[in-house]
Design a protein around this motif. Structure first.
Motif, PDB file in Angstrom:
ATOM      1  N   THR A   1       0.820  -1.205   0.000  1.00 58.34           N
ATOM      2  CA  THR A   1       0.000   0.000   0.000  1.00 58.34           C
ATOM      3  C   THR A   1       0.863   1.268   0.000  1.00 58.34           C
ATOM      4  OG1 THR A   1      -0.192  -0.021   2.418  1.00 58.34           O
ATOM      5  CG2 THR A   1      -1.897  -1.147   1.169  1.00 58.34           C
ATOM      6  N   VAL A   2       2.000   1.236   0.682  1.00 62.93           N
ATOM      7  CA  VAL A   2       2.891   2.395   0.673  1.00 62.93           C
ATOM      8  C   VAL A   2       3.438   2.619  -0.744  1.00 62.93           C
ATOM      9  CG1 VAL A   2       5.104   3.294   1.490  1.00 62.93           C
ATOM     10  CG2 VAL A   2       3.506   2.275   3.107  1.00 62.93           C
ATOM     11  N   LEU A   3       3.828   1.539  -1.412  1.00 61.16           N
ATOM     12  CA  LEU A   3       4.321   1.674  -2.783  1.00 61.16           C
ATOM     13  C   LEU A   3       3.236   2.243  -3.699  1.00 61.16           C
ATOM     14  CD1 LEU A   3       6.358  -1.640  -3.209  1.00 61.16           C
ATOM     15  CD2 LEU A   3       7.252   0.688  -2.972  1.00 61.16           C
ATOM     16  N   ALA A   4       2.010   1.766  -3.535  1.00 58.07           N
ATOM     17  CA  ALA A   4       0.903   2.294  -4.334  1.00 58.07           C
ATOM     18  C   ALA A   4       0.687   3.774  -4.046  1.00 58.07           C
ATOM     19  CB  ALA A   4      -0.375   1.502  -4.047  1.00 58.07           C
ATOM     20  N   THR A   5       0.813   4.162  -2.782  1.00 53.51           N
ATOM     21  CA  THR A   5       0.655   5.571  -2.406  1.00 53.51           C
ATOM     22  C   THR A   5       1.705   6.440  -3.076  1.00 53.51           C
ATOM     23  OG1 THR A   5      -0.301   4.967  -0.263  1.00 53.51           O
ATOM     24  CG2 THR A   5       0.633   7.178  -0.461  1.00 53.51           C
ATOM     25  N   VAL A   6       2.957   5.997  -3.052  1.00 53.14           N
ATOM     26  CA  VAL A   6       4.040   6.774  -3.661  1.00 53.14           C
ATOM     27  C   VAL A   6       3.814   6.915  -5.163  1.00 53.14           C
ATOM     28  CG1 VAL A   6       6.512   6.805  -4.151  1.00 53.14           C
ATOM     29  CG2 VAL A   6       5.698   6.154  -1.873  1.00 53.14           C
ATOM     30  N   VAL A   7       3.414   5.827  -5.827  1.00 45.37           N
ATOM     31  CA  VAL A   7       3.172   5.886  -7.277  1.00 45.37           C
ATOM     32  C   VAL A   7       2.068   6.882  -7.598  1.00 45.37           C
ATOM     33  CG1 VAL A   7       2.315   4.568  -9.248  1.00 45.37           C
ATOM     34  CG2 VAL A   7       4.034   3.568  -7.748  1.00 45.37           C
ATOM     35  N   LEU A   8       0.974   6.848  -6.830  1.00 48.40           N
ATOM     36  CA  LEU A   8      -0.132   7.765  -7.079  1.00 48.40           C
ATOM     37  C   LEU A   8       0.267   9.212  -6.800  1.00 48.40           C
ATOM     38  CD1 LEU A   8      -3.062   5.643  -5.647  1.00 48.40           C
ATOM     39  CD2 LEU A   8      -2.754   6.330  -8.026  1.00 48.40           C
ATOM     40  N   MET A   9       1.088   9.428  -5.766  1.00 52.68           N
ATOM     41  CA  MET A   9       1.568  10.781  -5.492  1.00 52.68           C
ATOM     42  C   MET A   9       2.425  11.298  -6.639  1.00 52.68           C
ATOM     43  SD  MET A   9       2.456  10.667  -1.409  1.00 52.68           S
ATOM     44  CE  MET A   9       3.071  12.360  -1.369  1.00 52.68           C
ATOM     45  N   LEU A  10       3.254  10.427  -7.214  1.00 53.59           N
ATOM     46  CA  LEU A  10       4.078  10.825  -8.356  1.00 53.59           C
ATOM     47  C   LEU A  10       3.211  11.136  -9.573  1.00 53.59           C
ATOM     48  CD1 LEU A  10       7.037   8.290  -8.019  1.00 53.59           C
ATOM     49  CD2 LEU A  10       7.062  10.736  -7.495  1.00 53.59           C
ATOM     50  N   CYS A  11       2.130  10.368  -9.755  1.00 52.17           N
ATOM     51  CA  CYS A  11       1.212  10.664 -10.860  1.00 52.17           C
ATOM     52  C   CYS A  11       0.557  12.026 -10.667  1.00 52.17           C
ATOM     53  CB  CYS A  11       0.135   9.574 -10.951  1.00 52.17           C
ATOM     54  SG  CYS A  11       0.748   7.969 -11.511  1.00 52.17           S
ATOM     55  N   ALA A  12       0.121  12.309  -9.434  1.00 49.87           N
ATOM     56  CA  ALA A  12      -0.467  13.612  -9.149  1.00 49.87           C
ATOM     57  C   ALA A  12       0.556  14.721  -9.343  1.00 49.87           C
ATOM     58  CB  ALA A  12      -1.012  13.641  -7.718  1.00 49.87           C
ATOM     59  N   ASN A  13       1.809  14.430  -9.033  1.00 43.41           N
ATOM     60  CA  ASN A  13       2.870  15.422  -9.202  1.00 43.41           C
ATOM     61  C   ASN A  13       3.058  15.762 -10.683  1.00 43.41           C
ATOM     62  OD1 ASN A  13       5.040  16.894  -7.704  1.00 43.41           O
ATOM     63  ND2 ASN A  13       6.327  15.801  -9.162  1.00 43.41           N
ATOM     64  N   LEU A  14       3.037  14.741 -11.541  1.00 46.03           N
ATOM     65  CA  LEU A  14       3.156  14.980 -12.981  1.00 46.03           C
ATOM     66  C   LEU A  14       1.957  15.758 -13.507  1.00 46.03           C
ATOM     67  CD1 LEU A  14       4.524  11.508 -14.159  1.00 46.03           C
ATOM     68  CD2 LEU A  14       5.795  13.652 -13.984  1.00 46.03           C
ATOM     69  N   MET A  15       0.768  15.406 -13.004  1.00 43.81           N
ATOM     70  CA  MET A  15      -0.434  16.096 -13.435  1.00 43.81           C
ATOM     71  C   MET A  15      -0.447  17.546 -12.959  1.00 43.81           C
ATOM     72  SD  MET A  15      -4.306  14.720 -12.932  1.00 43.81           S
ATOM     73  CE  MET A  15      -3.806  13.181 -13.695  1.00 43.81           C
ATOM     74  N   GLY A  16       0.230  17.789 -11.834  1.00 42.92           N
ATOM     75  CA  GLY A  16       0.235  19.128 -11.260  1.00 42.92           C
ATOM     76  C   GLY A  16       0.901  20.168 -12.130  1.00 42.92           C
ATOM     77  N   ARG A  17       1.669  19.752 -13.139  1.00 39.91           N
ATOM     78  CA  ARG A  17       2.304  20.717 -14.043  1.00 39.91           C
ATOM     79  C   ARG A  17       1.276  21.511 -14.832  1.00 39.91           C
ATOM     80  NH1 ARG A  17       6.995  16.710 -16.619  1.00 39.91           N
ATOM     81  NH2 ARG A  17       8.133  16.347 -14.664  1.00 39.91           N
ATOM     82  N   ARG A  18       0.082  20.957 -14.984  1.00 38.39           N
ATOM     83  CA  ARG A  18      -0.958  21.633 -15.760  1.00 38.39           C
ATOM     84  C   ARG A  18      -1.950  22.364 -14.868  1.00 38.39           C
ATOM     85  NH1 ARG A  18      -3.817  17.340 -19.385  1.00 38.39           N
ATOM     86  NH2 ARG A  18      -4.853  19.255 -20.061  1.00 38.39           N
ATOM     87  N   LEU A  19      -1.702  22.399 -13.556  1.00 39.87           N
ATOM     88  CA  LEU A  19      -2.660  22.970 -12.623  1.00 39.87           C
ATOM     89  C   LEU A  19      -2.129  24.250 -12.001  1.00 39.87           C
ATOM     90  CD1 LEU A  19      -3.702  19.677 -10.805  1.00 39.87           C
ATOM     91  CD2 LEU A  19      -4.943  20.856 -12.598  1.00 39.87           C
ATOM     92  N   PRO A  20      -3.036  25.092 -11.471  1.00 39.65           N
ATOM     93  CA  PRO A  20      -2.587  26.293 -10.756  1.00 39.65           C
ATOM     94  C   PRO A  20      -1.740  25.909  -9.551  1.00 39.65           C
ATOM     95  CG  PRO A  20      -4.940  26.412 -11.247  1.00 39.65           C
ATOM     96  CD  PRO A  20      -4.501  25.020 -11.579  1.00 39.65           C
TER      97      PRO A  20
END
Length: 561
Positions: A534-553
């Motif tokens: 579950t920790v590994l899944a959390t880190v992967v999802l956080m990294l995905c959100a981080n990549l998506m954050g480039r297009r966000l305010p």
């Protein structure tokens, strides 16, 4: 406002009311009424119980101490990272916020396995305490320590956001006047940060007050029972027949949370300072020769709060039995094979959590786009009506998750319109939507606030109906923020145990409840293996959100620089 728009707004308000408002209203009615009508007698009678008094004091004591420690640690980290020229700032922010995204019960399990007499990691290093010695984490001290680690990132996040909009000209003026950094900190920075410091303390206090995973796994063995654990113990031991009494305890916890949040609003108004503007580049006070020592201190904090417990968690997951030191001879992947391939309950839990967390995230994203549109577009009456739904979502998020669980049991223990939700996976899904709607709503509201309303006006003038304007204008523009919010909701719901601890049933287990049951049932190595996944899944999802954050305010993805 045309008929279709009015009908959609009414449907949104009805859905949010049924999920967020009605269950909590039933909880308040149960705790504040009897056969004679509205009364506080049930509350007063409950407060006469010695066990409830002890649990109430334990909750306030542990929450207060941990909130003070979390505020101190989070403030120190925010000031160092936000005001100095330390290197690798982005990575440090990500790692400091990571404990906040790791489920509290996983944090508790990691520390229990890191410092106990049977720790495979300490055993491999020859540092394990003698067999039979008491665990250092059991009791008030361990509880406060782990609650501090869990909630210091929350304080750090609030202060870091405040520092990003800090009026840098004040600091520059003070520097030109000859003031040193210490004096600037005392006379300018900390006074201006007072509202944020208060908000951080109060939020850490309420988060600790409603925490279940750490309180149960650390407090129960140390005979330190808090209100969330008392609710869980009584309902688990006596079943639905104990529901009225449990509802009163849940109401006390909810009222205590509301009082704290009300006090925060009152004090914040008194301490309010005008400090606005867009996010700016962080202040970068040159540390000079002190920079290596300061950076070493930061990485030491990261190592002590993150690396040590997670290393112990991995070590425990790789040994055949808890208590066996980790070595090349004892290392095995059997625990991972057991939880991922052989145990039917764990496979079912992974599927259940993925489905209901994903569905909840999708539903919340759709609701958030509609609520964001109504909150920023259209007539004032429509905005006020949408504000009613937003307010209910905020209240459901503010109260502890166990309170939401009890409220949902009250609302759905009997079939609704012929549909039985209690003891099914659907009640967990609906509780997730109610409890976490505010998480997905915040980034969408921020995105709508930055949109040009003339786009919607142009679509209306061109003859586009409400549905088409939502599909072609509002939804595409808000989609990145809605997706980011959905990822945050998924992260929160996928691993949580507080809301589902009272709602799960056989066949409807979640990852959080299975991990908790493994640990409390003595299957420590299996709990560790599931926790690592579950920790590994959390880190992967956080990294995905981080990549998506480039297009966000700025600020929507909290760990992005």
């Amino acid at each position: 406002m045309r008929y279709g728009q009015r009908a959609t707004l009414a449907a949104v308000i009805l859905i949010v009311t049924l999920l967020s408002g009605l269950p909590l209203a039933l909880l308040f009615r149960t705790g504040l009424t009897d056969a004679t009508g509205l009364t506080v007698v049930p509350l007063l009678e409950a407060l006469q119980s010695p066990s409830l008094q002890r649990a109430l004091w334990n909750s306030v004591q542990s929450a207060g101490l941990s909130a003070f420690c979390a505020t101190s640690l989070g403030t120190a980290l925010a000031l160092v990272i936000g005001l100095t020229d330390v290197r690798a700032r982005g990575l440090l922010v990500f790692l400091i916020l990571l404990p906040m995204m790791i489920p509290p019960h996983v944090t508790a399990i990691a520390w229990l396995q890191a410092l106990g007499p049977g720790s495979p990691l300490l055993g491999a290093l020859g540092l394990a305490p003698p067999a039979g010695s008491p665990h250092p984490m059991h009791g008030l001290g361990g509880l406060v320590t782990l609650l501090t680690i869990q909630h210091a990132p929350l304080v750090f996040l609030i202060l870091r956001a405040t520092l990003r909009s800090f009026p840098r000209e004040l600091v520059e003026a003070a520097r030109l006047s000859g003031a040193g950094m210490g004096r600037i900190l005392r006379r300018i920075i900390l006074p201006l940060l007072a509202p944020a410091l208060l908000a951080g303390f109060m939020l850490a206090f309420t988060a600790a007050l409603g925490n279940f995973g750490i309180n149960a796994l650390i407090g129960v063995p140390g005979r330190f029972t808090t209100l969330p654990v008392l609710i869980w113990q009584r309902l688990a031991a006596f079943g639905p027949g104990m529901l009225p009494g449990v509802a009163v305890i849940a109401l006390i916890l909810a009222l205590l949370t509301i009082v704290v949040l009300g006090l925060q609003l009152l004090l914040t108004r008194r301490l309010r300072t005008q400090m606005g503007g867009l996010a700016q580049a962080p202040l970068a006070h040159a540390l000079g020769p002190l920079r290596p020592a300061v950076e070493a201190g930061l990485w030491l904090v990261v190592g002590a709060t993150l690396v040590l417990p997670l290393s112990a968690l991995v070590a425990t997951s790789l040994v055949p039995t808890y208590g066996v030191p980790l070595s090349s001879v004892t290392a095995t992947l059997a625990n991972y094979a057991e939880v991922l391939l052989r145990q039917e309950v764990t496979a079912r839990a992974f599927v259940n959590s993925t489905v209901i967390a994903g569905t909840a995230a999708l539903l919340i994203a759709m609701l958030a786009i509609l609520m964001g549109h109504f909150m920023t577009r259209g007539s004032r009456s429509g905005q006020r009506a949408a504000g009613l739904a937003v307010g209910q979502a905020e209240v459901a998020y503010a109260v502890p998750g166990l309170v939401v669980s009890v409220a949902f049991i009250l609302a759905f223990i009997q079939p609704v319109m012929g549909l039985r939700l209690y003891n099914t996976i659907w009640i967990i899904l609906l509780a997730y939507v109610a409890a976490f709607l505010a998480i997905g709503l915040k980034p969408v509201l921020a995105a709508f606030a930055q949109m040009d309303s003339s786009l919607d006006d142009a679509g209306r003038v061109s003859g586009a109906g409400f549905g088409r304007r939502i599909r072609r204008i509002s939804a595409p523009l808000a989609a990145p923020a809605a997706a980011s919010g959905a990822i945050l909701v998924f992260l929160t719901a996928y691993n949580e145990v507080t809301v589902s601890s009272l709602l799960w049933s056989t066949g409807n287990e979640t990852i959080g409840t299975v991990i908790f049951n493994y640990e409390s049932g003595g299957y420590t190595t299996l709990a560790a293996a599931m926790s690592v996944v579950t920790v590994l899944a959390t880190v992967v999802l956080m990294l995905c959100a981080n990549l998506m954050g480039r297009r966000l305010p700025p600020g929507i993805v909290p760990w992005r620089e």
